[in-house]
Every structure is written in structure tokens, then in C-alpha cells.
Enzyme design. Structure first.
Site, PDB file in Angstrom:
ATOM      1  N   GLY A  62       0.792  -1.235   0.000  1.00 39.36           N
ATOM      2  CA  GLY A  62       0.000   0.000   0.000  1.00 39.36           C
ATOM      3  C   GLY A  62       0.821   1.280   0.000  1.00 39.36           C
ATOM      4  CB  SER A  63       4.293   2.186  -0.928  1.00 35.48           C
ATOM      5  OG  SER A  63       4.388   1.729  -2.251  1.00 35.48           O
ATOM      6  CG  ASN A  64       1.935   3.053  -5.632  1.00 38.93           C
ATOM      7  OD1 ASN A  64       2.464   4.026  -6.168  1.00 38.93           O
ATOM      8  ND2 ASN A  64       2.471   1.845  -5.663  1.00 38.93           N
TER       9      ASN A  64
ATOM     10  CB  ILE B 277      -7.439 -10.147 -14.374  1.00 36.43           C
ATOM     11  CG1 ILE B 277      -5.941 -10.263 -14.636  1.00 36.43           C
ATOM     12  CG2 ILE B 277      -8.178  -9.687 -15.630  1.00 36.43           C
ATOM     13  CD1 ILE B 277      -5.572 -11.429 -15.523  1.00 36.43           C
ATOM     14  CG  LEU B 278     -10.757  -5.847 -11.256  1.00 38.63           C
ATOM     15  CD1 LEU B 278     -10.673  -4.357 -10.941  1.00 38.63           C
ATOM     16  CD2 LEU B 278     -11.670  -6.554 -10.262  1.00 38.63           C
TER      17      LEU B 278
ATOM     18  CG  ASN C 239      -3.558  -1.072 -13.363  1.00 36.18           C
ATOM     19  OD1 ASN C 239      -3.491  -1.357 -12.160  1.00 36.18           O
ATOM     20  ND2 ASN C 239      -2.828  -1.693 -14.279  1.00 36.18           N
TER      21      ASN C 239
ATOM     22  CG  HIS D  86       2.038  -2.386 -15.429  1.00 39.37           C
ATOM     23  ND1 HIS D  86       2.074  -3.517 -14.618  1.00 39.37           N
ATOM     24  CD2 HIS D  86       2.779  -2.697 -16.519  1.00 39.37           C
ATOM     25  CE1 HIS D  86       2.798  -4.449 -15.198  1.00 39.37           C
ATOM     26  NE2 HIS D  86       3.233  -3.983 -16.349  1.00 39.37           N
TER      27      HIS D  86
ATOM     28  CG  ASP E 129      -0.547  -4.677 -16.073  1.00 39.85           C
ATOM     29  OD1 ASP E 129      -1.204  -4.084 -15.209  1.00 39.85           O
ATOM     30  OD2 ASP E 129       0.072  -5.718 -15.847  1.00 39.85           O
TER      31      ASP E 129
ATOM     32  CD  GLU F 143       4.809   1.626  -9.083  1.00 41.44           C
ATOM     33  OE1 GLU F 143       4.230   0.853  -9.842  1.00 41.44           O
ATOM     34  OE2 GLU F 143       5.029   1.338  -7.886  1.00 41.44           O
TER      35      GLU F 143
HETATM   36  C1  GRF Z   1       3.432  -1.444  -7.487  1.00 36.64           C
HETATM   37  O1  GRF Z   1       4.696  -1.595  -8.052  1.00 36.64           O
HETATM   38  C2  GRF Z   1       2.364  -1.502  -8.537  1.00 36.64           C
HETATM   39  O2  GRF Z   1       2.700  -0.866  -9.724  1.00 36.64           O
HETATM   40  C3  GRF Z   1       2.277  -2.988  -8.751  1.00 36.64           C
HETATM   41  O3  GRF Z   1       2.325  -3.520  -7.443  1.00 36.64           O
HETATM   42  C4  GRF Z   1       3.083  -2.646  -6.615  1.00 36.64           C
HETATM   43  C5  GRF Z   1       2.250  -2.280  -5.427  1.00 36.64           C
HETATM   44  O4  GRF Z   1       2.947  -1.549  -4.471  1.00 36.64           O
HETATM   45  N1  GRF Z   1       1.137  -3.350  -9.531  1.00 36.64           N
HETATM   46  P1  GRF Z   1       2.204  -0.928  -3.205  1.00 36.64           P
HETATM   47  O5  GRF Z   1       1.287  -1.998  -2.624  1.00 36.64           O
HETATM   48  O6  GRF Z   1       1.429   0.276  -3.663  1.00 36.64           O
HETATM   49  O7  GRF Z   1       3.313  -0.561  -2.260  1.00 36.64           O
END
Ligand code: GRF
Length: 208
Positions: A13-15, A93-94, A108, A110, A151, A180
């Protein structure tokens, strides 16, 4: 106006954290209205709870058809009435059963350039190709998810990441994740701005 964002996660969940921070700091005119995970106990859920965001875990049941899973997930996410659904490290995949409920609003992220390295382990595969002398650059992208293509879909934003000779996988992965976190927020900010502009044009027209 504040956009309502639902985030789908599977892991660290860093994003998601980048989105939560951007909302808190008003970098995004948005609020995260819910976080859904297909796995229990992942760190992303703790990050959401720490930010006071509602969470739901929708785990696949043994033998459950994909259509039924997607319908359950769709209903859980729709309950938040999101303007945007962000797949931030969501590792499933959804199908259209989910996607059609949020048409052109599913985004999404990627860790590869458009058309390259679809699927899992894209960072590891890019690093292995560079080590074998077959790749000098990779990157990250944010795109819309119109259908089941993996993707793939209309690209919202891209950032290239140049590969460094002899860089460890850990160092390369760290640079990719940093890219990202920046790109996702830039892409979401532009996407939300465009959506608001379209909405106000529409309401202006309706008033005249
Ligand atoms: C990211 O590299 C994203 O692009 C990929 O999975 C990773 C998830 O990272 N699909 P996080 O859970 O957001 O840290």
C-alpha cells in the site's frame, strides 16, 4: 468540489499512502472514501485505518466463479459512490462485471512502459533483462482500464526510468516505486481536473 476515490489494494500500500498523503496535503482535490483489499492482514489496510478510511476485505471463496467475485467486489465499492477507482497494486484481473459499473473511471498503475512487461513481476523481469544486456530503460505508467486487457488501456501518464549498469534489484525497485508515487499523483490530479472541468461545462450548459 472534492473527488471521491476508492482504492483497491493487495499488499503493502505504498501507492495508497501516496494518495492519502496527497489528499491530506490538498495536492489532490479528493478524499479516499474507501479501501478494498482481496487479502486480509495486508499493510495497506493498516495504512487506510490509520488515515481513518473505511476498509473492506473481499477475499475470493474456494471455487468461486470470477463473475461472482467481481460482482461482490463491485457492490462493496459501489457503496462508496466513487468518482474514481484506483487499482494501486491490486493483484487480480477484473472483468467487465466490475469495470462496467465504473466505466472510464478505473485507473491502474503498472511498473512498466506502455505495451511492455504486462502482468506480475514487471520490475524483476525488467531488471533481469537489463542484467542480460537486453534492456536499458523501463518506466511506470498510469492508464484507464476499459476491459479485461492486462496492464493495457488508454494511457494517462508515463515516466521513463533509465536503468543503471550493475544496480541491485532492490535499488532499481526503490527508484521504480519512487517514480510510481510521483506519477500516480500527477495522473490523478490531471484526471480529476479534467473530470471537474467536464462537469462544470455540463452544469453551465444545463443552466443556460
Ligand atoms: C506497485 O509496483 C504496482 O505498480 C504494482 O504492485 C506494486 C504495489 O505496491 N502493480 P504498493 O502496494 O502500492 O506498495
Amino acid at each position: 468540489m472534492t473527488a471521491r476515490i476508492a482504492v483497491l489494494v493487495s499488499g503493502d500500500g505504498s501507492n495508497l499512502q501516496a494518495i492519502l498523503d496527497a489528499c491530506r496535503d490538498s495536492v489532490l482535490r479528493a478524499q479516499v472514501v474507501g479501501v478494498a483489499s482481496n487479502r486480509a492482514g495486508v499493510r495497506a489496510l493498516d495504512r487506510a485505518s490509520a488515515a481513518g478510511v473505511e476498509t473492506v476485505v473481499v477475499e475470493p471463496r474456494a471455487g468461486e466463479p470470477r463473475a461472482e467475485y467481481d460482482a461482490r467486489l463491485r457492490d462493496a465499492v459501489a457503496a462508496w459512490s466513487p468518482d474514481v477507482v484506483v487499482l494501486a497494486g491490486f493483484m487480480r484481473i477484473l472483468t467487465r462485471i466490475f469495470l462496467d459499473a465504473f466505466a472510464m473511471r478505473v485507473v491502474n498503475l503498472h511498473p512498466a512502459l506502455p505495451g511492455e512487461l504486462p502482468g506480475t513481476q514487471a520490475i524483476e523481469r525488467a531488471h533481469a533483462e537489463a542484467a542480460a544486456g537486453r534492456r536499458t530503460r523501463s518506466g511506470v505508467m498510469v492508464h484507464l482500464v476499459p476491459d479485461e486487457g492486462v496492464d493495457d488501456g488508454p494511457v494517462l501518464a508515463v515516466r521513463e526510468v533509465t536503468m543503471r549498469p550493475d544496480e541491485t534489484l532492490a535499488d532499481f525497485a526503490a527508484r521504480m516505486h519512487a517514480a510510481e508515487h510521483v506519477l500516480l499523483i500527477e495522473a490523478l490530479a490531471a484526471f480529476i481536473d479534467r473530470a471537474f472541468a467536464a462537469t462544470s461545462t455540463l452544469s453551465e450548459r444545463n443552466q443556460s
